[in-house]
Design a protein around this motif. Structure first.
Motif, PDB file in Angstrom:
ATOM      1  N   LEU A 219       0.831  -1.212   0.000  1.00 23.09           N
ATOM      2  CA  LEU A 219       0.000   0.000   0.000  1.00 23.09           C
ATOM      3  C   LEU A 219       0.862   1.257   0.000  1.00 23.09           C
ATOM      4  O   LEU A 219       0.586   2.224  -0.719  1.00 23.09           O
ATOM      5  N   GLU A 220       1.908   1.246   0.806  1.00 26.85           N
ATOM      6  CA  GLU A 220       2.806   2.409   0.862  1.00 26.85           C
ATOM      7  C   GLU A 220       3.414   2.710  -0.501  1.00 26.85           C
ATOM      8  O   GLU A 220       3.599   3.870  -0.871  1.00 26.85           O
ATOM      9  N   ALA A 221       3.708   1.646  -1.249  1.00 26.95           N
ATOM     10  CA  ALA A 221       4.311   1.819  -2.577  1.00 26.95           C
ATOM     11  C   ALA A 221       3.307   2.373  -3.585  1.00 26.95           C
ATOM     12  O   ALA A 221       3.687   3.085  -4.528  1.00 26.95           O
ATOM     13  N   GLU A 222       2.022   2.064  -3.388  1.00 30.27           N
ATOM     14  CA  GLU A 222       0.989   2.466  -4.347  1.00 30.27           C
ATOM     15  C   GLU A 222       0.335   3.803  -4.010  1.00 30.27           C
ATOM     16  O   GLU A 222      -0.203   4.466  -4.887  1.00 30.27           O
ATOM     17  N   VAL A 223       0.357   4.186  -2.736  1.00 26.01           N
ATOM     18  CA  VAL A 223      -0.357   5.397  -2.300  1.00 26.01           C
ATOM     19  C   VAL A 223       0.641   6.459  -1.821  1.00 26.01           C
ATOM     20  O   VAL A 223       1.150   6.367  -0.695  1.00 26.01           O
ATOM     21  N   ASN A 227       3.191   7.566   2.005  1.00 27.97           N
ATOM     22  CA  ASN A 227       4.620   7.877   2.080  1.00 27.97           C
ATOM     23  C   ASN A 227       4.871   9.302   2.527  1.00 27.97           C
ATOM     24  O   ASN A 227       5.848   9.595   3.217  1.00 27.97           O
ATOM     25  N   ASP A 228       3.982  10.216   2.133  1.00 27.69           N
ATOM     26  CA  ASP A 228       4.143  11.636   2.479  1.00 27.69           C
ATOM     27  C   ASP A 228       3.686  11.939   3.903  1.00 27.69           C
ATOM     28  O   ASP A 228       3.812  13.076   4.369  1.00 27.69           O
ATOM     29  N   ALA A 260      -8.388   7.783  -1.347  1.00 24.08           N
ATOM     30  CA  ALA A 260      -6.988   7.882  -1.771  1.00 24.08           C
ATOM     31  C   ALA A 260      -6.338   6.506  -1.859  1.00 24.08           C
ATOM     32  O   ALA A 260      -5.538   6.239  -2.763  1.00 24.08           O
ATOM     33  N   CYS A 261      -6.682   5.614  -0.921  1.00 26.11           N
ATOM     34  CA  CYS A 261      -6.078   4.277  -0.912  1.00 26.11           C
ATOM     35  C   CYS A 261      -6.638   3.382  -2.018  1.00 26.11           C
ATOM     36  O   CYS A 261      -5.911   2.606  -2.623  1.00 26.11           O
ATOM     37  N   SER A 267      -8.097   1.773  -8.944  1.00 25.15           N
ATOM     38  CA  SER A 267      -6.815   1.689  -9.669  1.00 25.15           C
ATOM     39  C   SER A 267      -5.618   1.419  -8.765  1.00 25.15           C
ATOM     40  O   SER A 267      -4.673   0.743  -9.167  1.00 25.15           O
ATOM     41  N   ARG A 268      -5.661   1.932  -7.533  1.00 24.58           N
ATOM     42  CA  ARG A 268      -4.490   1.786  -6.661  1.00 24.58           C
ATOM     43  C   ARG A 268      -4.426   0.422  -5.967  1.00 24.58           C
ATOM     44  O   ARG A 268      -3.361   0.039  -5.488  1.00 24.58           O
ATOM     45  N   VAL A 269      -5.553  -0.239  -5.878  1.00 24.21           N
ATOM     46  CA  VAL A 269      -5.514  -1.550  -5.211  1.00 24.21           C
ATOM     47  C   VAL A 269      -5.516  -2.719  -6.189  1.00 24.21           C
ATOM     48  O   VAL A 269      -5.273  -3.852  -5.785  1.00 24.21           O
ATOM     49  N   HIS A 270      -5.779  -2.431  -7.486  1.00 20.64           N
ATOM     50  CA  HIS A 270      -5.841  -3.516  -8.468  1.00 20.64           C
ATOM     51  C   HIS A 270      -4.550  -4.343  -8.476  1.00 20.64           C
ATOM     52  O   HIS A 270      -4.583  -5.570  -8.460  1.00 20.64           O
ATOM     53  N   GLY A 271      -3.419  -3.638  -8.530  1.00 19.38           N
ATOM     54  CA  GLY A 271      -2.120  -4.330  -8.575  1.00 19.38           C
ATOM     55  C   GLY A 271      -1.859  -5.134  -7.316  1.00 19.38           C
ATOM     56  O   GLY A 271      -1.319  -6.244  -7.365  1.00 19.38           O
ATOM     57  N   ILE A 272      -2.276  -4.586  -6.171  1.00 20.76           N
ATOM     58  CA  ILE A 272      -2.089  -5.280  -4.895  1.00 20.76           C
ATOM     59  C   ILE A 272      -2.957  -6.536  -4.849  1.00 20.76           C
ATOM     60  O   ILE A 272      -2.512  -7.595  -4.415  1.00 20.76           O
ATOM     61  N   VAL A 273      -4.192  -6.408  -5.315  1.00 14.01           N
ATOM     62  CA  VAL A 273      -5.107  -7.556  -5.341  1.00 14.01           C
ATOM     63  C   VAL A 273      -4.524  -8.682  -6.190  1.00 14.01           C
ATOM     64  O   VAL A 273      -4.555  -9.860  -5.803  1.00 14.01           O
ATOM     65  N   ARG A 274      -3.952  -8.333  -7.338  1.00 14.31           N
ATOM     66  CA  ARG A 274      -3.324  -9.357  -8.207  1.00 14.31           C
ATOM     67  C   ARG A 274      -2.128 -10.000  -7.515  1.00 14.31           C
ATOM     68  O   ARG A 274      -1.945 -11.217  -7.557  1.00 14.31           O
TER      69      ARG A 274
END
Length: 420
Positions: A219-223, A227-228, A260-261, A267-274
């Motif tokens: 999540l940190e890498a995608e959002v 990180n900020d 935001a997450c 779009s931001r969780v699609h990659g994580i779900v995969r």
């Protein structure tokens, strides 16, 4: 011939250590120290002490020099042959030596024989292995919680061996693999560094794909907002490969942490779900209000009311009948994750109207149809009446009362018949 062979073996060891230095990035000071210590260990075994020896190592050139320092004594007065030399023997080296002077004599290590050379090789190999282990441990001990990529090298029943870009071995145990994970030799795998075991100075780097830390780092890498420091991940509960719940909080009122997450259209969780083998991810707003937090954790179910016992960390949640199955979820997954996320034991009940409450019957009155031990088991989880049992989820009766499904179904049928 034996001397030449021993000389070759000794020089070969220096060359080997030089190669090791180049591949493992051992600093020069450590390199020299280890070589010197290895020689001194062998010298101490041969002479009883290495105190009077100078060992000079030049790893860059791959050579070394050893000098033995002794004091000149009169002939026949030697007490320690290692630290003293007779005047006659000293004058064979230099004719002008006198009693009391120091003699420094270069030592030809190869003349000590094959056993000494083998002893040196073994000592050196042991030190190299120790350094290798220290290097691996020091590299990874401060990286716990970080994501790493590696190549699958070997697949066993209980674990998968993965190598990093420096060919260090990493272990991914079966218990830390997502159930749907399939591995093939040579493919790249991502995981989080869960811990570094160092039993008997033999470090083992243990990876995990099931740890909440892995999901947190993804999540940190995608959002970028995480990180900020604008969004914080407060809690994560996972049933690896199936479903996860994440509680997030925003430090900027203009930012919706859930939106935001998740991202636009997820779009931001699609990659994580995969990455997590289609693990469904629910993101909710964190709150310190425990009633509201439990309510959000049980989403998508709509809660009617909640009773909280702070001391026992228990919550009784009441819902409309049509909401109960949503709160429990398939296989009880939703309520399990909500309990993990909130750290409260959650019991779900159907709401009943006042007319039903008045028309209730105590369980003990069914003792002629239901075994007493079954009634006692159900009463043991706080359900005393027929309506309470009928309004409790079937899964709760099976798990908490520790009854067989067939027994629970039989009880429910008997109680239902009473009100029909």
């Amino acid at each position: 011939m034996a001397v030449k062979k021993n000389e070759g073996e000794t020089m070969s060891m220096i060359s080997t250590f030089k190669e090791f230095k180049e591949t493992k990035n051992i600093d020069r000071t450590t390199l020299v120290s280890v070589l010197e210590e290895s020689f001194r260990n062998v010298l101490a075994k041969i002479f009883g002490s290495d105190e009077n020896f100078d060992v000079i190592v030049n790893p860059d050139k791959g050579d070394f020099e050893i000098y033995r320092n002794r004091v000149v004594v009169a002939d026949g007065e030697i007490e320690d042959e290692n630290k003293q030399i007779s005047l006659t023997e000293a004058r064979k080296i230099e004719p002008d030596y006198e009693v009391g002077e120091d003699v420094s004599e270069k030592v030809d290590f190869s003349k000590f024989g094959r056993r000494a050379v083998l002893n040196l090789r073994q000592t050196l190999a042991s030190k190299i292995l120790e350094l290798e282990h220290d290097s691996l441990y020091n590299k990874y001990k401060d990286r716990v919680g970080q994501i790493i990529s590696g190549e699958v090298y070997q697949i066993w029943k209980r674990e998968v061996l993965i190598v990093d870009d420096e060919n260090n071995e990493l272990i991914l145990p079966k218990s830390e693999q997502i159930p749907a994970d399939q591995y093939r030799k040579g493919e790249t795998v991502r995981a989080v560094i869960a811990r570094v075991d160092n039993e008997n100075n033999n470090p083992k780097i243990i990876l995990s794909r099931t740890s909440p830390m892995f999901l947190e780092r993804l999540l940190e890498a995608e959002v970028p907002e995480i990180n900020d420091g604008l969004i914080a991940i407060r809690k994560i509960a996972r049933m690896p490969g199936e479903r996860a719940k994440i509680a997030v909080e925003s430090f900027d009122e203009r930012i919706d942490p859930v939106g935001a997450c998740v991202g636009v259209k997820g779009s931001r969780v699609h990659g994580i779900v995969r990455e997590l083998c289609n693990e469904n991810i629910d993101v909710i707003n964190y709150t310190s209000n425990i009633k509201l937090f439990i309510q959000r954790a049980l989403s998508p179910a709509k809660v009617s009311s909640i009773n909280i016992n702070e001391e026992e960390k228990k919550a009784e949640v009441y819902l409309q009948p049509e909401e109960v199955s949503l709160a429990i979820g398939r296989g009880g997954l939703n309520i399990k994750l909500a309990s993990m996320l909130t750290e409260f034991t959650i019991d779900v009940f159907r709401e009943i109207d006042e007319n039903e409450a008045e028309d209730d019957i105590y369980l003990d009155e069914f003792s002629d149809e239901i075994d007493q031990w079954v009634i006692d088991a159900i009463k043991g989880i706080g359900l005393d009446t027929a309506r309470q049992v009928l309004n409790a989820p079937r899964e709760m009766l099976v798990e908490k009362a520790d009854l067989e499904e067939e027994t629970v179904d039989n009880v429910i049928n008997i109680l239902k018949a009473e009100f029909e």
